[in-house]
Design a protein around this motif. Sequence first.
Motif, PDB file in Angstrom:
ATOM      1  N   LYS A 155      -6.378   4.646   2.677  1.00  0.00           N
ATOM      2  CA  LYS A 155      -6.012   6.053   2.813  1.00  0.00           C
ATOM      3  C   LYS A 155      -5.425   6.509   1.487  1.00  0.00           C
ATOM      4  O   LYS A 155      -4.531   5.871   0.941  1.00  0.00           O
ATOM      5  CB  LYS A 155      -4.992   6.216   3.938  1.00  0.00           C
ATOM      6  CG  LYS A 155      -4.789   7.615   4.353  1.00  0.00           C
ATOM      7  CD  LYS A 155      -5.879   8.059   5.293  1.00  0.00           C
ATOM      8  CE  LYS A 155      -5.509   9.407   5.882  1.00  0.00           C
ATOM      9  NZ  LYS A 155      -6.647  10.150   6.309  1.00  0.00           N
ATOM     10  N   LYS A 156      -5.976   7.582   0.928  1.00  0.00           N
ATOM     11  CA  LYS A 156      -5.515   8.110  -0.353  1.00  0.00           C
ATOM     12  C   LYS A 156      -5.372   9.621  -0.196  1.00  0.00           C
ATOM     13  O   LYS A 156      -6.373  10.334  -0.213  1.00  0.00           O
ATOM     14  CB  LYS A 156      -6.543   7.765  -1.437  1.00  0.00           C
ATOM     15  CG  LYS A 156      -5.995   7.673  -2.817  1.00  0.00           C
ATOM     16  CD  LYS A 156      -7.051   7.153  -3.772  1.00  0.00           C
ATOM     17  CE  LYS A 156      -6.463   6.782  -5.090  1.00  0.00           C
ATOM     18  NZ  LYS A 156      -7.486   6.360  -6.040  1.00  0.00           N
ATOM     19  N   GLY A 157      -4.140  10.079   0.003  1.00  0.00           N
ATOM     20  CA  GLY A 157      -3.930  11.495   0.288  1.00  0.00           C
ATOM     21  C   GLY A 157      -4.553  11.830   1.632  1.00  0.00           C
ATOM     22  O   GLY A 157      -4.308  11.158   2.621  1.00  0.00           O
ATOM     23  N   ASN A 158      -5.400  12.851   1.646  1.00  0.00           N
ATOM     24  CA  ASN A 158      -6.091  13.248   2.877  1.00  0.00           C
ATOM     25  C   ASN A 158      -7.432  12.550   3.040  1.00  0.00           C
ATOM     26  O   ASN A 158      -8.147  12.809   4.000  1.00  0.00           O
ATOM     27  CB  ASN A 158      -6.303  14.763   2.900  1.00  0.00           C
ATOM     28  CG  ASN A 158      -4.990  15.509   3.049  1.00  0.00           C
ATOM     29  OD1 ASN A 158      -4.053  15.015   3.662  1.00  0.00           O
ATOM     30  ND2 ASN A 158      -4.922  16.691   2.482  1.00  0.00           N
ATOM     31  N   ASN A 159      -7.801  11.711   2.089  1.00  0.00           N
ATOM     32  CA  ASN A 159      -9.106  11.054   2.111  1.00  0.00           C
ATOM     33  C   ASN A 159      -8.991   9.570   2.398  1.00  0.00           C
ATOM     34  O   ASN A 159      -7.949   8.965   2.185  1.00  0.00           O
ATOM     35  CB  ASN A 159      -9.816  11.232   0.756  1.00  0.00           C
ATOM     36  CG  ASN A 159     -10.077  12.681   0.445  1.00  0.00           C
ATOM     37  OD1 ASN A 159     -10.500  13.444   1.294  1.00  0.00           O
ATOM     38  ND2 ASN A 159      -9.819  13.063  -0.794  1.00  0.00           N
ATOM     39  N   THR A 160     -10.080   9.014   2.856  1.00  0.00           N
ATOM     40  CA  THR A 160     -10.198   7.569   3.016  1.00  0.00           C
ATOM     41  C   THR A 160     -11.242   7.105   2.020  1.00  0.00           C
ATOM     42  O   THR A 160     -12.349   7.660   1.972  1.00  0.00           O
ATOM     43  CB  THR A 160     -10.632   7.212   4.451  1.00  0.00           C
ATOM     44  OG1 THR A 160      -9.644   7.719   5.357  1.00  0.00           O
ATOM     45  CG2 THR A 160     -10.764   5.715   4.628  1.00  0.00           C
TER      46      THR A 160
END
Length: 128
Positions: A113-118
């Motif tokens: 998970k990186k911010g709002n993204n995977t």
Amino acid sequence: MFVLSTFVLGAVLMAFTLGAGPFEDVVGALKQGDTNGLSRYLDNNVEINMMGKSNSYSKAQAEIILKDFFSKNQVKSFELIHQGEATGGGSRFGIGNMTTSGGNYRTSFFLQKKGNNTVLDKLRFETK
């Protein structure tokens, strides 16, 4: 109240219709040997381990390496044998057996998970 529950039900149905999610998308791409499907989730820097040689690559380099791998190893099947989540739900991983025209591989992938993204940040193809 009826309007709110109808809205929530519609949102849930739309989520199921649009796609199952990054983890399932990556499994599907591995089953097909679909570099474009994997590329959608590649992180800016990706660690790729192929047959014991590990290196960190930019997204563009990783796409080229994966395209080359799948062109030489057409996927016949991919069976997910294990999956899990890190505590806190920030990352998921999958381990499977891939049968290709060029051999059999134990394949592992790691989603973060990186911010709002995977993002897909690690891929391993180990000869069986």
